[in-house]
Enzyme design. Structure first.
Site, mmCIF file in Angstrom:
data_model
loop_
_atom_site.group_PDB
_atom_site.id
_atom_site.type_symbol
_atom_site.label_atom_id
_atom_site.label_comp_id
_atom_site.label_asym_id
_atom_site.label_seq_id
_atom_site.Cartn_x
_atom_site.Cartn_y
_atom_site.Cartn_z
ATOM 1 N N LYS A 1 0.856 -1.186 0.000
ATOM 2 C CA LYS A 1 0.000 0.000 0.000
ATOM 3 C C LYS A 1 0.891 1.234 0.000
ATOM 4 O O LYS A 1 1.991 1.225 0.570
ATOM 5 C CB LYS A 1 -0.888 0.040 1.255
ATOM 6 C CG LYS A 1 -2.137 0.878 1.075
ATOM 7 C CD LYS A 1 -3.150 0.178 0.171
ATOM 8 C CE LYS A 1 -4.444 0.962 0.055
ATOM 9 N NZ LYS A 1 -5.444 0.237 -0.746
ATOM 10 N N GLY B 1 -21.891 5.421 2.946
ATOM 11 C CA GLY B 1 -20.877 5.866 2.001
ATOM 12 C C GLY B 1 -21.271 5.506 0.584
ATOM 13 O O GLY B 1 -21.394 4.328 0.243
ATOM 14 N N GLY C 1 -19.727 6.474 -2.472
ATOM 15 C CA GLY C 1 -18.727 6.793 -3.480
ATOM 16 C C GLY C 1 -18.970 5.902 -4.693
ATOM 17 O O GLY C 1 -20.072 5.382 -4.890
ATOM 18 N N HIS C 2 -17.951 5.683 -5.488
ATOM 19 C CA HIS C 2 -18.123 4.880 -6.705
ATOM 20 C C HIS C 2 -18.581 3.459 -6.391
ATOM 21 O O HIS C 2 -19.508 2.936 -7.021
ATOM 22 C CB HIS C 2 -16.817 4.851 -7.500
ATOM 23 C CG HIS C 2 -16.430 6.177 -8.083
ATOM 24 N ND1 HIS C 2 -17.279 6.905 -8.884
ATOM 25 C CD2 HIS C 2 -15.293 6.911 -7.968
ATOM 26 C CE1 HIS C 2 -16.684 8.032 -9.249
ATOM 27 N NE2 HIS C 2 -15.473 8.064 -8.694
ATOM 28 N N VAL C 3 -17.930 2.822 -5.412
ATOM 29 C CA VAL C 3 -18.306 1.449 -5.058
ATOM 30 C C VAL C 3 -19.689 1.431 -4.414
ATOM 31 O O VAL C 3 -20.542 0.619 -4.767
ATOM 32 C CB VAL C 3 -17.266 0.810 -4.119
ATOM 33 C CG1 VAL C 3 -17.722 -0.589 -3.697
ATOM 34 C CG2 VAL C 3 -15.911 0.733 -4.794
#
Length: 362
Positions: free
Chosen positions: A88, A188, A190-192
Site C-alpha cells: 500500500k 458511504g 462513493g463509486h463502489v
C-alpha cells in the site's frame, strides 16, 4: 530518499509487529511529495496495493494506515487465490489542493526504483488519470484508463464482489440468498457504494443510504429510489444488513451495541476497530460479519486481471467466486466456533505458508 522525523525504534517495532518486509519513505521538496510505500509480504507474488492520498494529522498516522492496509492486501490476495503479495502507498496531502502531474510522476519514479516489487493502483484520493501520470514513469501500475489499454474504473467489480458476499451471508442466515424485501443500510456512496446501491435495488431490496456529501446523497437517493438518512441515526435502524462502504473502524464497541441487524457486509477497509475485540463481540451477539478484505477483493481482482490480460467477463466471474469463498469462511467459523475474521485469516495464512514451503524447496 529523505527520512523526516524518523524514530528508528518506533518504525522498526511497528514493522516487526505487522510482519512487513519493507517500508519506503518518499520525499521530493520540488513537487511537495511526501509518501510512504509499505510492502507487507511477497510470498505469493509482487506486492500490489492502491495509492491513497489524504491529509493525515501526523506522519505516524500515515505510516499506521499504510501498514494496516498493506497487511490487508496480503490477506486479500491470498484468500482470493491471486498470485500477488500485499502493499500500500499513502501520499500525505489534500488531493484537491496538492495533487499535480509533476507530483504523481515523481511518485512514479520512486515506484520504478523498487524494480517491480510493488505495483500500484488508484485508491481514495487518486484517479485513473493519476495512474496515467504514474504510468509515464513506470510500468508497475494498474487501473489506468481503458483508452490506453488499462482496465479503468474498478468500482463496478468491487461492488459485484461485495454484492456476492452479501448474498452468501443471506444464504447462511435466512436459508436463501434473495434480496427481495430485505433492508440494507449503505454507509458511504462513493463509486463502489453507488454501484452497490444499484445492484441491491435491481433485486428489490429496500436501501437506506447516508454520506457526508448531502448533495450527492439527495442525488443518489433520487436516482435509485433509496431512502436518505442521517449518519448518526444509521446504527439505530431496524434493518437486515449494515453495509459500511466509507472509511474504516465503524464497527466498534459503541456501534455494535446499537446495531439491530443480523449481518454486516460492506466494501470499507478495516471495518473492525479491533479485530480480536470486535470480532468476538459480533460472534457473541450473533451478528454475521463478512470479512471486509474478502468481499471487497473485486478491485484487486480487477487489477490482477489487467496484469494477466483477462477479459471483463473473466474478471466478473472471478469476483462472483467471492460468494463461495465467503461461504467457506462462514463454515470454518461455525466449525471452529471462532469469529469470521479469524477464520478468514487462518485460510489466508495457510495458503501463504503452503506456498512459502514450496518456494523454500527450490
Amino acid at each position: 530518499m529523505i527520512l523526516s522525523q524518523f524514530d528508528e525504534h518506533s518504525v522498526f517495532s511497528q514493522l516487526n509487529a505487522f510482519g512487513h518486509q519493507k517500508v519506503v519513505y518518499c520525499s521530493d521538496p520540488d513537487t511537495g511529495l511526501k509518501a510512504i510505500i509499505a510492502i507487507h509480504d511477497t510470498t505469493l507474488g509482487p506486492a500490489l496495493g492502491g495509492t491513497r492520498m489524504q491529509l493525515y494529522k501526523t506522519e505516524n498516522e500515515a505510516l499506521q494506515d499504510a501498514l494496516r492496509l498493506s497487511r490487508s492486501m496480503t490477506y486479500k490476495a491470498a484468500i482470493s487465490g491471486l498470485n500477488l503479495g500485499g502493499g500500500k502507498a499513502v501520499i500525505i496531502g489534500d488531493s484537491r489542493l496538492h495533487k499535480s502531474e509533476a507530483l504523481m510522476r515523481r511518485f512514479g519514479r520512486f515506484i520504478e526504483n523498487l524494480h517491480g516489487s510493488f505495483i500500484t493502483a488508484e485508491d481514495v484520493g487518486t484517479t485513473p488519470k493519476d495512474m496515467e501520470y504514474i504510468r509515464m514513469e513506470t510500468k508497475f501500475v494498474t487501473g489506468v484508463p481503458e483508452s490506453i489499454g488499462g482496465s479503468g474504473d474498478p468500482s463496478p467489480v468491487s461492488a459485484r464482489g461485495v454484492f456476492m458476499g452479501i448474498k452468501a451471508c443471506l444464504k447462511e442466515h435466512f436459508g436463501n440468498d434473495s434480496l427481495a424485501g430485505k433492508s440494507v443500510a449503505v454507509q458511504g456512496i462513493g463509486h463502489v457504494g453507488e454501484n452497490l446501491v444499484g445492484l441491491l435495488r435491481n433485486e428489490n431490496a429496500k436501501v437506506y443510504i447516508c454520506d457526508i456529501n448531502e448533495d450527492r446523497l439527495i442525488q443518489i437517493a433520487k436516482k435509485y429510489g433509496a431512502k436518505a438518512v442521517a449518519n448518526n441515526s444509521l446504527f439505530d435502524l431496524d434493518i437486515d444488513i449494515y453495509s459500511p462502504c466509507a472509511l474504516g473502524a465503524t464497527v466498534n464497541t459503541e456501534t455494535i451495541n446499537r446495531l439491530k441487524c443480523p449481518i454486516i457486509a460492506g466494501s470499507a477497509n478495516n471495518q473492525l476497530a479491533d479485530e480480536v475485540v470486535h470480532g468476538n463481540m459480533l460472534l457473541e451477539k450473533g451478528i454475521l460479519y463478512a470479512p471486509d478484505y474478502l468481499i471487497n477483493a473485486g478491485g484487486l481482482i480487477n487489477c490482477y486481471s489487467e496484469i494477466a490480460g483477462f477479459s471483463k467477463k473473466k474478471t466478473l466471474q472471478m469476483a462472483e467466486n467471492i460468494y463461495e469463498a465467503t461461504r467457506r469462511v462462514i463454515q470454518k467459523s461455525k466449525e471452529e466456533k471462532i469469529p469470521t475474521i479469524e477464520a478468514a485469516n487462518k485460510i489466508a495464512e495457510k495458503r501463504i505458508a503452503d506456498i512459502r514451503k514450496i518456494k523454500a524447496s527450490y
